[in-house]
Motif scaffolding. Structure first.
Motif, PDB file in Angstrom:
ATOM      1  N   ARG A 149      -5.939  -8.781  -4.654  1.00  0.00           N
ATOM      2  CA  ARG A 149      -6.306  -7.396  -4.332  1.00  0.00           C
ATOM      3  C   ARG A 149      -5.381  -6.396  -5.010  1.00  0.00           C
ATOM      4  N   PHE A 150      -4.094  -6.660  -4.978  1.00  0.00           N
ATOM      5  CA  PHE A 150      -3.133  -5.694  -5.494  1.00  0.00           C
ATOM      6  C   PHE A 150      -2.801  -5.871  -6.973  1.00  0.00           C
ATOM      7  N   MET A 151      -2.766  -7.100  -7.446  1.00  0.00           N
ATOM      8  CA  MET A 151      -2.351  -7.323  -8.830  1.00  0.00           C
ATOM      9  C   MET A 151      -3.504  -7.161  -9.817  1.00  0.00           C
ATOM     10  N   MET A 152      -4.722  -7.314  -9.363  1.00  0.00           N
ATOM     11  CA  MET A 152      -5.830  -7.381 -10.292  1.00  0.00           C
ATOM     12  C   MET A 152      -6.781  -6.183 -10.261  1.00  0.00           C
ATOM     13  N   LYS A 153      -6.761  -5.363  -9.227  1.00  0.00           N
ATOM     14  CA  LYS A 153      -7.808  -4.344  -9.080  1.00  0.00           C
ATOM     15  C   LYS A 153      -7.901  -3.403 -10.279  1.00  0.00           C
ATOM     16  N   SER A 211       0.820  -1.220   0.000  1.00  0.00           N
ATOM     17  CA  SER A 211       0.000   0.000   0.000  1.00  0.00           C
ATOM     18  C   SER A 211       0.848   1.263   0.000  1.00  0.00           C
ATOM     19  N   SER A 212       2.104   1.137   0.358  1.00  0.00           N
ATOM     20  CA  SER A 212       2.976   2.317   0.430  1.00  0.00           C
ATOM     21  C   SER A 212       3.447   2.773  -0.948  1.00  0.00           C
ATOM     22  N   TYR A 213       3.108   2.013  -1.985  1.00  0.00           N
ATOM     23  CA  TYR A 213       3.504   2.371  -3.346  1.00  0.00           C
ATOM     24  C   TYR A 213       2.273   2.726  -4.161  1.00  0.00           C
ATOM     25  N   SER A 214       2.419   3.700  -5.047  1.00  0.00           N
ATOM     26  CA  SER A 214       1.318   3.986  -5.968  1.00  0.00           C
ATOM     27  C   SER A 214       1.895   4.165  -7.359  1.00  0.00           C
ATOM     28  N   PHE A 215       1.234   3.547  -8.318  1.00  0.00           N
ATOM     29  CA  PHE A 215       1.687   3.561  -9.698  1.00  0.00           C
ATOM     30  C   PHE A 215       0.520   3.905 -10.603  1.00  0.00           C
ATOM     31  N   THR A 216       0.840   4.294 -11.817  1.00  0.00           N
ATOM     32  CA  THR A 216      -0.220   4.525 -12.792  1.00  0.00           C
ATOM     33  C   THR A 216      -0.769   3.160 -13.205  1.00  0.00           C
ATOM     34  N   ILE A 217      -1.955   3.146 -13.778  1.00  0.00           N
ATOM     35  CA  ILE A 217      -2.591   1.902 -14.189  1.00  0.00           C
ATOM     36  C   ILE A 217      -1.694   1.114 -15.138  1.00  0.00           C
ATOM     37  N   GLU A 218      -1.034   1.796 -16.060  1.00  0.00           N
ATOM     38  CA  GLU A 218      -0.199   1.115 -17.047  1.00  0.00           C
ATOM     39  C   GLU A 218       0.958   0.352 -16.410  1.00  0.00           C
ATOM     40  N   GLU A 219       1.566   0.955 -15.390  1.00  0.00           N
ATOM     41  CA  GLU A 219       2.733   0.306 -14.791  1.00  0.00           C
ATOM     42  C   GLU A 219       2.389  -0.509 -13.552  1.00  0.00           C
ATOM     43  N   GLU A 220       1.142  -0.407 -13.104  1.00  0.00           N
ATOM     44  CA  GLU A 220       0.740  -1.005 -11.828  1.00  0.00           C
ATOM     45  C   GLU A 220       1.019  -2.503 -11.736  1.00  0.00           C
ATOM     46  N   SER A 221       0.559  -3.267 -12.677  1.00  0.00           N
ATOM     47  CA  SER A 221       0.635  -4.712 -12.568  1.00  0.00           C
ATOM     48  C   SER A 221       2.072  -5.204 -12.406  1.00  0.00           C
ATOM     49  N   GLN A 222       2.944  -4.782 -13.304  1.00  0.00           N
ATOM     50  CA  GLN A 222       4.332  -5.245 -13.220  1.00  0.00           C
ATOM     51  C   GLN A 222       5.033  -4.712 -11.981  1.00  0.00           C
ATOM     52  N   ARG A 223       4.836  -3.461 -11.647  1.00  0.00           N
ATOM     53  CA  ARG A 223       5.506  -2.869 -10.481  1.00  0.00           C
ATOM     54  C   ARG A 223       4.995  -3.485  -9.184  1.00  0.00           C
ATOM     55  N   MET A 224       3.679  -3.718  -9.106  1.00  0.00           N
ATOM     56  CA  MET A 224       3.131  -4.350  -7.902  1.00  0.00           C
ATOM     57  C   MET A 224       3.661  -5.780  -7.772  1.00  0.00           C
ATOM     58  N   ILE A 226       6.245 -12.971 -15.159  1.00  0.00           N
ATOM     59  CA  ILE A 226       4.861 -13.208 -14.732  1.00  0.00           C
ATOM     60  C   ILE A 226       3.907 -12.327 -15.534  1.00  0.00           C
ATOM     61  N   ASN A 227       4.255 -11.070 -15.733  1.00  0.00           N
ATOM     62  CA  ASN A 227       3.365 -10.166 -16.451  1.00  0.00           C
ATOM     63  C   ASN A 227       3.278 -10.495 -17.940  1.00  0.00           C
ATOM     64  N   LYS A 228       4.343 -11.026 -18.510  1.00  0.00           N
ATOM     65  CA  LYS A 228       4.252 -11.509 -19.901  1.00  0.00           C
ATOM     66  C   LYS A 228       3.246 -12.650 -19.981  1.00  0.00           C
ATOM     67  N   PHE A 229       3.319 -13.581 -19.031  1.00  0.00           N
ATOM     68  CA  PHE A 229       2.382 -14.708 -19.021  1.00  0.00           C
ATOM     69  C   PHE A 229       0.945 -14.197 -18.876  1.00  0.00           C
ATOM     70  N   VAL A 230       0.747 -13.259 -17.953  1.00  0.00           N
ATOM     71  CA  VAL A 230      -0.590 -12.723 -17.698  1.00  0.00           C
ATOM     72  C   VAL A 230      -1.113 -11.973 -18.930  1.00  0.00           C
ATOM     73  N   ASN A 231      -0.282 -11.122 -19.493  1.00  0.00           N
ATOM     74  CA  ASN A 231      -0.728 -10.268 -20.599  1.00  0.00           C
ATOM     75  C   ASN A 231      -0.853 -10.991 -21.928  1.00  0.00           C
ATOM     76  N   TYR A 232      -0.019 -12.006 -22.156  1.00  0.00           N
ATOM     77  CA  TYR A 232      -0.006 -12.642 -23.473  1.00  0.00           C
ATOM     78  C   TYR A 232      -0.441 -14.094 -23.469  1.00  0.00           C
ATOM     79  N   GLY A 233      -0.581 -14.710 -22.269  1.00  0.00           N
ATOM     80  CA  GLY A 233      -1.047 -16.081 -22.181  1.00  0.00           C
ATOM     81  C   GLY A 233      -0.341 -17.020 -23.134  1.00  0.00           C
ATOM     82  N   MET A 234      -1.091 -17.866 -23.799  1.00  0.00           N
ATOM     83  CA  MET A 234      -0.530 -18.850 -24.739  1.00  0.00           C
ATOM     84  C   MET A 234       0.096 -18.185 -25.954  1.00  0.00           C
ATOM     85  N   SER A 235      -0.362 -16.993 -26.312  1.00  0.00           N
ATOM     86  CA  SER A 235       0.220 -16.318 -27.478  1.00  0.00           C
ATOM     87  C   SER A 235       1.667 -15.908 -27.208  1.00  0.00           C
TER      88      SER A 235
END
Length: 188
Positions: free
Chosen positions: A125-129, A75-88, A176-185
């Motif tokens: 809570r943090f990775m998906m919101k 909670s002590s970190y705040s990021f923009t939506i674009e960078e949130e997932s990877q940074r969190m 992890i974020n590559k897997f999440v964002n691109y899945g099987m592709s």
């Protein structure tokens, strides 16, 4: 006088926590006794029982404390939506690295499944919101997608821990974020 007592109480709890974690690294909680914990901590059983109901209560308090601490840390970190997932994800992995032995013990072979569930809830809570807000998917799909992604990420994290954290938190966050964002592709 009360400050000295408070310090002693904190020390006693710290030693008991360290003792149970050390024992958990060797065997499951069901095979651990309060007597063993007290012997390792060099503390009387009556002292143990003034702080905890039993060794399961001690483990539950440790897990709750880690969960609260992790939430405060993230909670002590705040990021923009674009960078949130990877940074969190990176911050979560950095927290795990800082507390390496604790996570190796609680998430691996003799770990408590409820701790893994707590970790999943925090990660969801943090990775998906923000991802759900941006992608505009309905609540049911959001819940299942979140479970799918976080379950996979937790298992990747467990594998990373088992491989002695062979990648940096930043490198793992990217993976992890590559897997999440691109899945099987991602494999194409």
């Amino acid at each position: 006088m009360s400050q000295k007592l408070d310090r002693r109480k904190k020390y006693t709890r710290k030693i008991l926590k360290e003792s149970i974690i050390t024992l958990l690294a060797e065997k499951p909680i069901s095979a651990i006794t309060v007597k063993e914990i007290c012997e390792m901590a060099d503390i009387n059983r009556s002292t143990f029982y003034t702080h905890y109901a039993d060794h399961y209560d001690l483990l539950d308090k440790i897990e709750a404390e880690i969960s609260e601490d992790m939430i405060k840390y993230l909670s002590s970190y705040s990021f923009t939506i674009e960078e949130e997932s990877q940074r969190m994800t990176q911050k979560l992995l950095e927290y795990i690295t800082i507390n390496k032995f604790m996570f190796q013990t609680l998430l691996m072979k003799n770990g408590d499944p409820t701790f893994e569930q707590r970790l999943m809830n925090i990660a969801q809570r943090f990775m998906m919101k923000n991802r759900m807000a941006v992608n505009h998917i309905n609540e049911v799909e959001s819940r299942y997608f979140s479970t799918f992604v976080v379950s996979g990420a937790i298992n990747v994290i467990k594998d990373w821990i088992e491989n002695d954290m062979d990648q940096s938190p930043k490198e793992m966050a990217v993976i992890i974020n590559k897997f999440v964002n691109y899945g099987m592709s991602y494999l194409d």
